[in-house]
Design a protein around this motif. Structure first.
Motif, PDB file in Angstrom:
ATOM      1  N   PRO A  15      41.630 -14.148 -41.862  1.00 10.16           N
ATOM      2  CA  PRO A  15      42.434 -15.467 -42.560  1.00 10.16           C
ATOM      3  C   PRO A  15      41.923 -16.717 -41.836  1.00 10.16           C
ATOM      4  O   PRO A  15      42.121 -17.659 -42.590  1.00 10.16           O
ATOM      5  CB  PRO A  15      43.708 -14.980 -42.714  1.00 10.16           C
ATOM      6  CG  PRO A  15      44.030 -13.792 -41.830  1.00 10.16           C
ATOM      7  CD  PRO A  15      42.530 -13.224 -41.574  1.00 10.16           C
ATOM      8  N   VAL A  16      42.020 -16.767 -40.505  1.00  7.20           N
ATOM      9  CA  VAL A  16      42.088 -18.072 -39.653  1.00  7.20           C
ATOM     10  C   VAL A  16      40.563 -18.611 -40.027  1.00  7.20           C
ATOM     11  O   VAL A  16      40.474 -19.676 -40.107  1.00  7.20           O
ATOM     12  CB  VAL A  16      42.630 -17.733 -38.406  1.00  7.20           C
ATOM     13  CG1 VAL A  16      42.105 -18.976 -37.552  1.00  7.20           C
ATOM     14  CG2 VAL A  16      44.046 -17.503 -38.070  1.00  7.20           C
ATOM     15  N   LEU A  17      39.737 -17.659 -39.879  1.00  6.18           N
ATOM     16  CA  LEU A  17      38.516 -18.175 -40.013  1.00  6.18           C
ATOM     17  C   LEU A  17      38.014 -18.366 -41.403  1.00  6.18           C
ATOM     18  O   LEU A  17      37.204 -19.615 -41.595  1.00  6.18           O
ATOM     19  CB  LEU A  17      37.417 -17.177 -39.427  1.00  6.18           C
ATOM     20  CG  LEU A  17      37.054 -17.273 -37.926  1.00  6.18           C
ATOM     21  CD1 LEU A  17      36.302 -16.144 -37.534  1.00  6.18           C
ATOM     22  CD2 LEU A  17      36.557 -18.436 -37.552  1.00  6.18           C
ATOM     23  N   ALA A  18      38.670 -17.917 -42.279  1.00  8.56           N
ATOM     24  CA  ALA A  18      38.328 -18.088 -43.979  1.00  8.56           C
ATOM     25  C   ALA A  18      38.812 -19.697 -44.081  1.00  8.56           C
ATOM     26  O   ALA A  18      38.415 -20.535 -44.539  1.00  8.56           O
ATOM     27  CB  ALA A  18      38.993 -17.209 -44.642  1.00  8.56           C
ATOM     28  N   LEU A  19      40.005 -20.103 -43.479  1.00  7.44           N
ATOM     29  CA  LEU A  19      40.867 -21.262 -43.580  1.00  7.44           C
ATOM     30  C   LEU A  19      40.055 -22.372 -42.770  1.00  7.44           C
ATOM     31  O   LEU A  19      39.657 -23.618 -43.440  1.00  7.44           O
ATOM     32  CB  LEU A  19      42.385 -21.121 -43.053  1.00  7.44           C
ATOM     33  CG  LEU A  19      43.132 -22.319 -43.007  1.00  7.44           C
ATOM     34  CD1 LEU A  19      43.098 -22.750 -44.849  1.00  7.44           C
ATOM     35  CD2 LEU A  19      44.497 -22.185 -42.382  1.00  7.44           C
ATOM     36  N   VAL A  20      39.635 -21.938 -41.418  1.00 11.00           N
ATOM     37  CA  VAL A  20      38.813 -22.842 -40.995  1.00 11.00           C
ATOM     38  C   VAL A  20      37.258 -23.436 -41.736  1.00 11.00           C
ATOM     39  O   VAL A  20      36.978 -24.295 -41.876  1.00 11.00           O
ATOM     40  CB  VAL A  20      38.444 -22.338 -39.591  1.00 11.00           C
ATOM     41  CG1 VAL A  20      37.209 -23.223 -38.798  1.00 11.00           C
ATOM     42  CG2 VAL A  20      39.540 -22.399 -38.578  1.00 11.00           C
ATOM     43  N   ALA A  21      36.689 -22.302 -42.346  1.00 14.39           N
ATOM     44  CA  ALA A  21      35.627 -22.613 -43.154  1.00 14.39           C
ATOM     45  C   ALA A  21      35.698 -23.420 -44.462  1.00 14.39           C
ATOM     46  O   ALA A  21      34.911 -24.371 -44.545  1.00 14.39           O
ATOM     47  CB  ALA A  21      34.940 -21.251 -43.509  1.00 14.39           C
ATOM     48  N   LEU A  22      36.847 -23.101 -44.827  1.00 10.17           N
ATOM     49  CA  LEU A  22      37.076 -23.846 -46.056  1.00 10.17           C
ATOM     50  C   LEU A  22      37.526 -25.184 -45.704  1.00 10.17           C
ATOM     51  O   LEU A  22      37.249 -26.104 -46.582  1.00 10.17           O
ATOM     52  CB  LEU A  22      38.591 -23.209 -46.785  1.00 10.17           C
ATOM     53  CG  LEU A  22      38.703 -23.534 -48.260  1.00 10.17           C
ATOM     54  CD1 LEU A  22      38.443 -22.677 -49.201  1.00 10.17           C
ATOM     55  CD2 LEU A  22      40.339 -23.726 -48.508  1.00 10.17           C
ATOM     56  N   THR A  23      38.296 -25.391 -44.641  1.00 13.50           N
ATOM     57  CA  THR A  23      38.506 -26.634 -44.146  1.00 13.50           C
ATOM     58  C   THR A  23      37.328 -27.652 -43.825  1.00 13.50           C
ATOM     59  O   THR A  23      37.096 -28.828 -44.040  1.00 13.50           O
ATOM     60  CB  THR A  23      39.565 -26.707 -43.148  1.00 13.50           C
ATOM     61  OG1 THR A  23      40.812 -26.110 -43.539  1.00 13.50           O
ATOM     62  CG2 THR A  23      39.970 -28.040 -42.630  1.00 13.50           C
ATOM     63  N   ALA A  24      36.505 -26.799 -43.167  1.00 13.10           N
ATOM     64  CA  ALA A  24      35.064 -27.712 -42.773  1.00 13.10           C
ATOM     65  C   ALA A  24      34.453 -27.988 -43.936  1.00 13.10           C
ATOM     66  O   ALA A  24      33.765 -28.758 -43.928  1.00 13.10           O
ATOM     67  CB  ALA A  24      34.589 -26.503 -41.875  1.00 13.10           C
TER      68      ALA A  24
END
Length: 133
Positions: A15-24
């Motif tokens: 979930p953290v990397l998904a959020l980072v990718a979405l934000t990026a």
């Protein structure tokens, strides 16, 4: 407390990397929604190459962090989910209905590229963590 956080870490990677990718995605690609018309009448865009390169370079840091700590699967799945959701949201207003082909391409491409990069990072950093123990 530290041991509890370390046991919880594998469950948070996706979930953290998904959020980072979405934000990026939002930061690099989300603001540029218009196509550029060239003098000959052809159109390009809406993204410039430097925006996509910036997105990829931005995502390398969290993927490296996760893969080097033996969370390569989480790095692959989290990044792929985040980019796929972002592409779907960004392109879903396309009236032709062809946006799903682009979303599928983003999903397959990010899955393959992130898997390859995570595999290389995990193998290159494997000995570093084994020597610490």
């Amino acid at each position: 407390m530290r041991q509890r956080l370390l046991r919880l870490a594998p469950h948070l990677v996706i979930p953290v990397l998904a959020l980072v990718a979405l934000t990026a995605w939002a930061g690099w690609l989300g603001w540029d929604q218009r196509r550029d018309v060239q003098p000959d009448g052809s159109t390009t865009g809406p993204y410039a190459a430097w925006q996509v390169i910036g997105l990829v370079l931005t995502l390398l840091a969290p993927v490296y962090w996760a893969a080097s700590r033996r969370h390569a699967v989480g790095a692959v799945l989290g990044t792929t989910v985040g980019l796929t959701v972002a592409a779907y949201y960004d392109w879903s207003d396309d009236s032709s209905g062809l946006f799903m082909i682009g979303v599928g391409t983003v999903m397959v491409g990010s899955l393959g590229a992130t898997a390859a990069i995570s595999g290389v990072i995990a193998s290159a950093t494997r000995n570093r963590f084994d020597r610490r123990r």
